[in-house]
Write a protein that holds these residues in place. Structure first.
Motif, PDB file in Angstrom:
ATOM      1  N   VAL A   1      76.671  27.850  29.104  1.00  0.00           N
ATOM      2  CA  VAL A   1      78.021  27.628  29.618  1.00  0.00           C
ATOM      3  C   VAL A   1      78.157  28.246  31.001  1.00  0.00           C
ATOM      4  CG1 VAL A   1      80.477  28.130  29.248  1.00  0.00           C
ATOM      5  CG2 VAL A   1      79.012  27.612  27.292  1.00  0.00           C
ATOM      6  N   SER A   2      78.831  27.516  31.895  1.00  0.00           N
ATOM      7  CA  SER A   2      79.192  28.072  33.196  1.00  0.00           C
ATOM      8  C   SER A   2      80.643  28.523  33.090  1.00  0.00           C
ATOM      9  CB  SER A   2      79.035  27.021  34.297  1.00  0.00           C
ATOM     10  OG  SER A   2      79.591  27.509  35.497  1.00  0.00           O
ATOM     11  N   GLU A   3      80.857  29.826  32.986  1.00  0.00           N
ATOM     12  CA  GLU A   3      82.210  30.343  32.830  1.00  0.00           C
ATOM     13  C   GLU A   3      83.038  30.130  34.094  1.00  0.00           C
ATOM     14  OE1 GLU A   3      82.303  34.280  31.204  1.00  0.00           O
ATOM     15  OE2 GLU A   3      80.776  33.763  29.707  1.00  0.00           O
ATOM     16  N   LYS A   4      82.393  30.220  35.251  1.00  0.00           N
ATOM     17  CA  LYS A   4      83.122  30.028  36.515  1.00  0.00           C
ATOM     18  C   LYS A   4      83.635  28.603  36.658  1.00  0.00           C
ATOM     19  CE  LYS A   4      81.134  33.708  39.144  1.00  0.00           C
ATOM     20  NZ  LYS A   4      81.347  34.326  40.382  1.00  0.00           N
ATOM     21  N   GLU A   5      82.852  27.615  36.160  1.00  0.00           N
ATOM     22  CA  GLU A   5      83.248  26.215  36.272  1.00  0.00           C
ATOM     23  C   GLU A   5      83.888  25.694  34.990  1.00  0.00           C
ATOM     24  OE1 GLU A   5      80.249  23.876  38.868  1.00  0.00           O
ATOM     25  OE2 GLU A   5      79.107  25.443  37.815  1.00  0.00           O
ATOM     26  N   ASN A   6      83.939  26.542  33.942  1.00  0.00           N
ATOM     27  CA  ASN A   6      84.556  26.191  32.672  1.00  0.00           C
ATOM     28  C   ASN A   6      83.976  24.894  32.098  1.00  0.00           C
ATOM     29  OD1 ASN A   6      86.238  26.585  30.506  1.00  0.00           O
ATOM     30  ND2 ASN A   6      87.957  25.492  31.453  1.00  0.00           N
ATOM     31  N   ARG A   7      82.646  24.858  31.995  1.00  0.00           N
ATOM     32  CA  ARG A   7      81.983  23.669  31.454  1.00  0.00           C
ATOM     33  C   ARG A   7      80.626  24.043  30.885  1.00  0.00           C
ATOM     34  NH1 ARG A   7      77.872  21.594  34.477  1.00  0.00           N
ATOM     35  NH2 ARG A   7      77.631  22.446  36.562  1.00  0.00           N
ATOM     36  N   ASN A   8      80.085  23.154  30.056  1.00  0.00           N
ATOM     37  CA  ASN A   8      78.746  23.342  29.511  1.00  0.00           C
ATOM     38  C   ASN A   8      77.717  22.972  30.561  1.00  0.00           C
ATOM     39  OD1 ASN A   8      79.674  24.114  26.966  1.00  0.00           O
ATOM     40  ND2 ASN A   8      79.791  21.994  26.275  1.00  0.00           N
ATOM     41  N   LEU A   9      76.625  23.733  30.585  1.00  0.00           N
ATOM     42  CA  LEU A   9      75.516  23.416  31.477  1.00  0.00           C
ATOM     43  C   LEU A   9      74.692  22.287  30.866  1.00  0.00           C
ATOM     44  CD1 LEU A   9      74.340  27.029  32.418  1.00  0.00           C
ATOM     45  CD2 LEU A   9      75.679  25.457  33.824  1.00  0.00           C
ATOM     46  N   GLN A  10      73.988  21.558  31.703  1.00  0.00           N
ATOM     47  CA  GLN A  10      73.108  20.477  31.257  1.00  0.00           C
ATOM     48  C   GLN A  10      72.049  21.052  30.312  1.00  0.00           C
ATOM     49  OE1 GLN A  10      73.125  17.113  32.049  1.00  0.00           O
ATOM     50  NE2 GLN A  10      71.396  16.854  30.667  1.00  0.00           N
ATOM     51  N   SER A  11      71.858  20.425  29.155  1.00  0.00           N
ATOM     52  CA  SER A  11      70.841  20.881  28.208  1.00  0.00           C
ATOM     53  C   SER A  11      69.457  20.451  28.691  1.00  0.00           C
ATOM     54  CB  SER A  11      71.129  20.322  26.818  1.00  0.00           C
ATOM     55  OG  SER A  11      71.177  18.915  26.867  1.00  0.00           O
TER      56      SER A  11
ATOM     57  N   TYR B   1      69.677  19.133  35.215  1.00  0.00           N
ATOM     58  CA  TYR B   1      69.269  20.393  34.583  1.00  0.00           C
ATOM     59  C   TYR B   1      68.922  21.436  35.643  1.00  0.00           C
ATOM     60  CZ  TYR B   1      66.542  23.609  31.669  1.00  0.00           C
ATOM     61  OH  TYR B   1      66.058  24.730  31.035  1.00  0.00           O
ATOM     62  N   ILE B   2      68.115  21.045  36.601  1.00  0.00           N
ATOM     63  CA  ILE B   2      67.704  21.968  37.664  1.00  0.00           C
ATOM     64  C   ILE B   2      68.903  22.348  38.534  1.00  0.00           C
ATOM     65  CG2 ILE B   2      66.303  22.175  39.762  1.00  0.00           C
ATOM     66  CD1 ILE B   2      64.208  20.390  38.256  1.00  0.00           C
ATOM     67  N   SER B   3      69.742  21.375  38.876  1.00  0.00           N
ATOM     68  CA  SER B   3      70.918  21.661  39.710  1.00  0.00           C
ATOM     69  C   SER B   3      71.867  22.643  39.042  1.00  0.00           C
ATOM     70  CB  SER B   3      71.671  20.359  40.005  1.00  0.00           C
ATOM     71  OG  SER B   3      70.900  19.517  40.798  1.00  0.00           O
ATOM     72  N   ASP B   4      72.012  22.545  37.728  1.00  0.00           N
ATOM     73  CA  ASP B   4      72.908  23.433  36.988  1.00  0.00           C
ATOM     74  C   ASP B   4      72.367  24.854  36.866  1.00  0.00           C
ATOM     75  OD1 ASP B   4      75.075  21.896  36.460  1.00  0.00           O
ATOM     76  OD2 ASP B   4      74.714  21.670  34.315  1.00  0.00           O
ATOM     77  N   ARG B   5      71.060  25.022  36.922  1.00  0.00           N
ATOM     78  CA  ARG B   5      70.478  26.290  36.509  1.00  0.00           C
ATOM     79  C   ARG B   5      69.679  27.050  37.559  1.00  0.00           C
ATOM     80  NH1 ARG B   5      70.387  26.580  30.915  1.00  0.00           N
ATOM     81  NH2 ARG B   5      71.404  24.836  29.931  1.00  0.00           N
TER      82      ARG B   5
END
Length: 147
Positions: A12-22, A33-37
């Motif tokens: 989870v990205s708490e700053k963006e209030n959304r789930n990260l790409q699995s 996935y790479i962009s999210d993490r």
């Protein structure tokens, strides 16, 4: 450093209030996935937020209140009234007349409609001031009336 601090475990990205790409199941999902993490992502986003959003980037001008304006294919020149050529306007008018004449000879009703560019309709959301004077289509209409 972004590789070393890559976020493998977070969900989870708490700053963006959304789930990260699995974890990606195919190559298409890998980019998200790479962009999210990637490491220092939040820090880079924070730095990016300090830059003004009214800027020119690629083929888009970011306008007021989040409006986007396409600038390629002569749109920016049209907005700035730099694409005005009397020769081109005459050619446009002659082509229109030629099509109209052909349709008339063949019993076809001819209607020409020119859709306006977004910057002509929503000029107030553009970040640039539009020069005064006639547009290219004004000159085309003027030349068409002469025929």
């Amino acid at each position: 450093m972004p590789i070393i601090t890559f976020n493998y475990k977070g969900t989870v990205s708490e700053k963006e209030n959304r789930n990260l790409q699995s974890r990606p199941k195919n190559f298409k999902e890998a980019n998200n996935y790479i962009s999210d993490r990637f490491g220092f992502r939040n820090e880079f986003l924070k730095i990016y937020s300090y830059f003004p959003q009214e800027k020119i980037s690629g083929n888009v001008i970011y306008g007021k209140q989040g409006w986007l304006f396409y600038t390629a294919d002569g749109n920016l020149s049209d907005f700035c009234k730099r694409n005005i050529s009397l020769e081109r306007a005459k050619k446009f008018a002659l082509n229109l007349k030629s099509m109209s004449d052909w349709c008339k000879e063949n019993g076809i009703i001819f209607v020409a409609v020119v859709a306006p560019n977004k910057h002509s309709v929503y000029e107030e959301f553009y970040i640039l001031n539009r020069p005064k004077g006639k547009t290219f289509m004004d000159y085309c209409a003027q030349e068409t009336e002469k025929l």
